[in-house]
Structure formats: structure tokens, C-alpha cells
Design a protein around this motif. Structure first.
Motif, mmCIF file in Angstrom:
data_model
loop_
_atom_site.group_PDB
_atom_site.id
_atom_site.type_symbol
_atom_site.label_atom_id
_atom_site.label_comp_id
_atom_site.label_asym_id
_atom_site.label_seq_id
_atom_site.Cartn_x
_atom_site.Cartn_y
_atom_site.Cartn_z
ATOM 1 N N VAL A 162 5.187 -21.285 76.851
ATOM 2 C CA VAL A 162 3.818 -21.273 77.361
ATOM 3 C C VAL A 162 2.899 -20.726 76.272
ATOM 4 O O VAL A 162 3.087 -19.605 75.793
ATOM 5 N N LEU A 163 1.918 -21.523 75.872
ATOM 6 C CA LEU A 163 1.036 -21.125 74.773
ATOM 7 C C LEU A 163 -0.037 -20.152 75.261
ATOM 8 O O LEU A 163 -0.905 -20.518 76.060
ATOM 9 N N SER A 164 0.036 -18.931 74.780
ATOM 10 C CA SER A 164 -0.962 -17.920 75.094
ATOM 11 C C SER A 164 -0.942 -16.862 74.001
ATOM 12 O O SER A 164 0.134 -16.470 73.530
ATOM 13 N N ALA A 165 -2.129 -16.408 73.611
ATOM 14 C CA ALA A 165 -2.217 -15.324 72.634
ATOM 15 C C ALA A 165 -1.944 -13.975 73.280
ATOM 16 O O ALA A 165 -1.823 -12.967 72.587
ATOM 17 N N TRP A 194 6.999 -27.144 74.670
ATOM 18 C CA TRP A 194 5.862 -26.241 74.825
ATOM 19 C C TRP A 194 4.921 -26.789 75.893
ATOM 20 O O TRP A 194 4.999 -27.964 76.276
ATOM 21 N N VAL A 195 4.014 -25.941 76.348
ATOM 22 C CA VAL A 195 3.009 -26.364 77.325
ATOM 23 C C VAL A 195 1.871 -25.355 77.281
ATOM 24 O O VAL A 195 2.083 -24.167 77.044
ATOM 25 N N SER A 196 0.647 -25.826 77.472
ATOM 26 C CA SER A 196 -0.494 -24.916 77.480
ATOM 27 C C SER A 196 -0.524 -24.131 78.786
ATOM 28 O O SER A 196 -0.017 -24.590 79.819
ATOM 29 N N LEU A 197 -1.106 -22.940 78.749
ATOM 30 C CA LEU A 197 -1.223 -22.130 79.957
ATOM 31 C C LEU A 197 -2.058 -22.861 81.007
ATOM 32 O O LEU A 197 -1.752 -22.800 82.207
ATOM 33 N N ASP A 198 -3.099 -23.566 80.580
ATOM 34 C CA ASP A 198 -3.918 -24.337 81.525
ATOM 35 C C ASP A 198 -3.080 -25.356 82.286
ATOM 36 O O ASP A 198 -3.229 -25.536 83.499
ATOM 37 N N VAL A 219 6.363 -29.262 80.714
ATOM 38 C CA VAL A 219 6.238 -29.309 79.256
ATOM 39 C C VAL A 219 5.201 -30.374 78.917
ATOM 40 O O VAL A 219 4.927 -31.265 79.717
ATOM 41 N N ALA A 220 4.627 -30.256 77.744
ATOM 42 C CA ALA A 220 3.640 -31.248 77.306
ATOM 43 C C ALA A 220 4.335 -32.556 76.942
ATOM 44 O O ALA A 220 5.521 -32.572 76.592
ATOM 45 N N PRO A 221 3.614 -33.665 76.996
ATOM 46 C CA PRO A 221 4.233 -34.948 76.650
ATOM 47 C C PRO A 221 4.548 -35.097 75.167
ATOM 48 O O PRO A 221 5.416 -35.893 74.805
ATOM 49 N N GLN A 222 3.850 -34.350 74.294
ATOM 50 C CA GLN A 222 4.136 -34.451 72.860
ATOM 51 C C GLN A 222 5.338 -33.572 72.522
ATOM 52 O O GLN A 222 5.315 -32.353 72.692
ATOM 53 N N GLY A 288 -3.500 -27.732 72.350
ATOM 54 C CA GLY A 288 -2.965 -26.603 73.113
ATOM 55 C C GLY A 288 -3.093 -25.296 72.369
ATOM 56 O O GLY A 288 -3.441 -24.254 72.952
ATOM 57 N N LEU A 289 -2.825 -25.318 71.054
ATOM 58 C CA LEU A 289 -2.938 -24.094 70.260
ATOM 59 C C LEU A 289 -4.395 -23.642 70.142
ATOM 60 O O LEU A 289 -4.695 -22.446 70.239
ATOM 61 N N ARG A 290 -5.274 -24.583 69.932
ATOM 62 C CA ARG A 290 -6.697 -24.215 69.808
ATOM 63 C C ARG A 290 -7.212 -23.611 71.125
ATOM 64 O O ARG A 290 -8.002 -22.664 71.113
ATOM 65 N N ALA A 291 -6.761 -24.143 72.255
ATOM 66 C CA ALA A 291 -7.168 -23.585 73.536
ATOM 67 C C ALA A 291 -6.632 -22.169 73.708
ATOM 68 O O ALA A 291 -7.317 -21.277 74.218
ATOM 69 N N ALA A 292 -5.384 -21.958 73.279
ATOM 70 C CA ALA A 292 -4.760 -20.645 73.423
ATOM 71 C C ALA A 292 -5.400 -19.599 72.512
ATOM 72 O O ALA A 292 -5.465 -18.412 72.863
ATOM 73 N N LEU A 293 -5.876 -20.036 71.347
ATOM 74 C CA LEU A 293 -6.368 -19.098 70.345
ATOM 75 C C LEU A 293 -7.886 -19.030 70.277
ATOM 76 O O LEU A 293 -8.434 -18.305 69.450
ATOM 77 N N ASP A 294 -8.551 -19.781 71.144
ATOM 78 C CA ASP A 294 -10.015 -19.803 71.131
ATOM 79 C C ASP A 294 -10.565 -18.425 71.502
ATOM 80 O O ASP A 294 -10.292 -17.918 72.562
#
Length: 294
Positions: A162-165, A194-198, A219-222, A288-294
Motif C-alpha cells: 500500500v503506497l503511503s508516506a 502495489w496499490v495506492s491508498l486511495d 493490487v494495481a493493474p500495472q 500512485g507514487l505521486r499521490a502518496a508523496l504529494d
């Protein structure tokens, strides 16, 4: 709906609760201390106690509770990791089975169920793998059997990283990467699901509001390898990724945990979510990373 949540103060729970209340649901938090608010209910999974009267009228129960897996797996740590998941799930499953009508169960699980399978694509129909994580996930999901036997709708959300800072694997990677000391782990060929928290929060919401049952890969499709993951993280942070972490160093620092979680991986596919036309907010890793680290 009235939804009881165990682990509401954790990484996922803290993000899920406001989304559910914003959609008009009532949330009841299961806490291990004395309740301090009307929306709290005491429980003690180790003792097998839960105020079942407080769950009257509950339509669904979510279990996000469990000791952190991201630690060196000493014998005592292994016992905590396993018991914290099995005890909580069994108590909630027995409670759901004894209730009328039966509340649905939406339960956390992990793609570690499949073990390390190289580049094999893994759907919800894939068999369980081998290793400590696979053993934990199998026991974790099996603990819900009392509810299934009683006809309760039961969903197991097998989550990837789960992607989260604010917590989890990504938070641990940030410090070395920010200082330009990041790079692939081991060969870098292992797949990191992996998968975004959203999207995790959206998957739990979908599981609660739909008629889904059984295992669901969250999990994310990529699908990306560790080398692709770390390269993308470096690009998002604007840092080089030229310093790899050798496999022997991973084994020395983290033991079996590093062997399974860092050097191994799963090429998991969100087949059931895709069949349901689930709309991923962050289908690609960079987003996903940009959303987690924004």
C-alpha cells in the motif's frame, strides 16, 4: 449501513472511516481500551470477548487489525503476527455467525498468500504458495470459516504494497532514496504488487456496498518488478537509483522477512476488480507514487 471496524486507527482505517461516513454510513470503532465516545465498542480478541449487544443492527464488519509484518521474524514476532490475525478474525466471524441477520465480513488479507512465484501471473483462482506469509494468510482466511458456514457473505481483500508516506514499505524506502542511496533490491527481477491508498479505500468501499464474496486481489493493474519500482520512485523523487541493496545484505539485515518480502514477490493481477469494472484512481505506479508523496 452501520459498519463496525477493527483497526480503524491504522493506516487504512484512518483513510477509510472518513470516506464511509462521507457516503452516509455509520461507523462503529472496535477498541481495546475503555470506550470514550458513542461510536466506540470495547473488545479483547486475546480473551475472546466482545460486547455483542453493541453490534446489534450492524450490517457489516471490517477487520484491519494485525501486528506489523515489517519486522524481523523472531519466533515471538511470528507468533504475534499470526495470532493477531487469527484471533481477531475468528472472534468477528463467530460474532457474525451468531447474529441475526448475519452482518457481512470484509477482511484484510495479503498477496503473500501466493508465495514467491517468479513471473507467474496470479489471480484469485491461483493456489496458495509456500513460506511464512502464505501460511499466515491461509490461517487468517480460514479463521473466517464460522461465518462462511453460517452463510455470511465474506470477502478477503488480498492487498499488495500500500503506497503511503505515512507507513508501510514505501515509508521505509523514502529516507535512503531521498539521500540518493536507493536502488534495486537483490536482482530487481522480483515482482512487487502495489496499490495506492486511495484505491485500497475504494476497494473496501466496493466490497461493503456490493455483493462480492471470496478472495479479491487488491493490487494495481500495472505489474512492475522491483527494478521498475525503485527506478520510478527515484524519478518521482528526483534522485538517482544507482546503489543497489545486495541480496546477502538483505538476508543479513532482515533475515527471513527480507527473503520473503524484499527478495521475493508476487505478480498479482486484480482480475475480480477488473471484471467488476473497478475504476482505479491510480492504475500506474508513477501516478500512485505521486499521490502518496504529494
Amino acid at each position: 449501513m452501520k459498519i463496525a471496524i477493527a483497526g480503524a486507527s491504522g493506516l487504512i482505517g484512518s483513510a477509510l472511516v472518513p470516506v464511509l461516513t462521507g457516503r452516509g454510513h455509520d461507523v462503529l470503532r472496535l477498541v481495546r481500551r475503555s470506550p470514550s465516545a458513542p461510536d466506540e465498542c470495547n473488545w479483547d480478541p486475546a480473551a475472546g470477548t466482545l460486547d455483542r449487544g453493541a453490534l446489534d443492527g450492524v450490517d457489516a464488519i471490517v477487520n484491519l487489525a494485525g501486528a506489523t509484518i515489517g519486522q524481523r521474524w523472531s519466533q515471538s514476532a511470528r507468533e504475534r503476527i499470526l495470532s493477531s490475525r487469527v484471533q481477531t478474525t475468528r472472534l468477528l466471524a463467530e460474532t457474525a455467525a451468531a447474529s441475526s441477520p448475519h452482518p457481512a465480513l470484509v477482511l484484510a488479507s495479503a498477496v503473500g498468500f501466493y508465495g514467491d512465484r517468479g513471473d507467474e501471473e496470479l489471480t484469485e483462482d491461483s493456489d496458495r504458495g509456500t513460506g511464512f506469509l502464505a501460511d499466515v494468510c491461509e490461517a487468517w482466511e480460514a479463521a473466517a470459516e464460522p461465518a462462511r458456514a453460517a452463510g455470511t457473505r465474506t470477502v478477503h481483500l488480498r492487498q499488495g504494497i500500500v503506497l503511503s508516506a505515512d507507513g508501510g514499505a514505501l515509508a521505509k524506502l523514502l529516507t535512503p532514496f531521498k539521500f540518493g542511496a536507493g536502488g534495486r533490491v537483490g536482482s530487481g527481477d522480483q515482482y512487487w504488487a502495489w496499490v495506492s491508498l486511495d484505491d485500497v479505500v475504494a476497494a473496501y468501499t466496493w466490497a461493503l456496498e456490493s455483493d462480492a464474496s471470496g478472495p479479491v486481489n487488491v493490487v494495481a493493474p500495472q505489474q512492475v518488478t522491483n527494478a521498475e519500482f525503485t527506478k520510478t520512485l527515484g524519478r518521482v523523487l528526483g534522485r538517482p537509483t544507482a546503489i543497489p541493496l545486495p541480496a546477502f545484505a538483505v538476508r543479513t539485515m532482515f533475515g527471513t522477512m527480507g527473503e520473503e518480502m524484499l527478495l521475493g514477490g508476487q505478480r498479482a493481477v486484480p482480475a475480480r476488480l477488473q471484471d467488476a469494472r473497478f475504476a482505479f484512481a491510480h492504475p500506474d505506479l508513477e501516478s500512485g507514487l505521486r499521490a502518496a508523496l504529494d
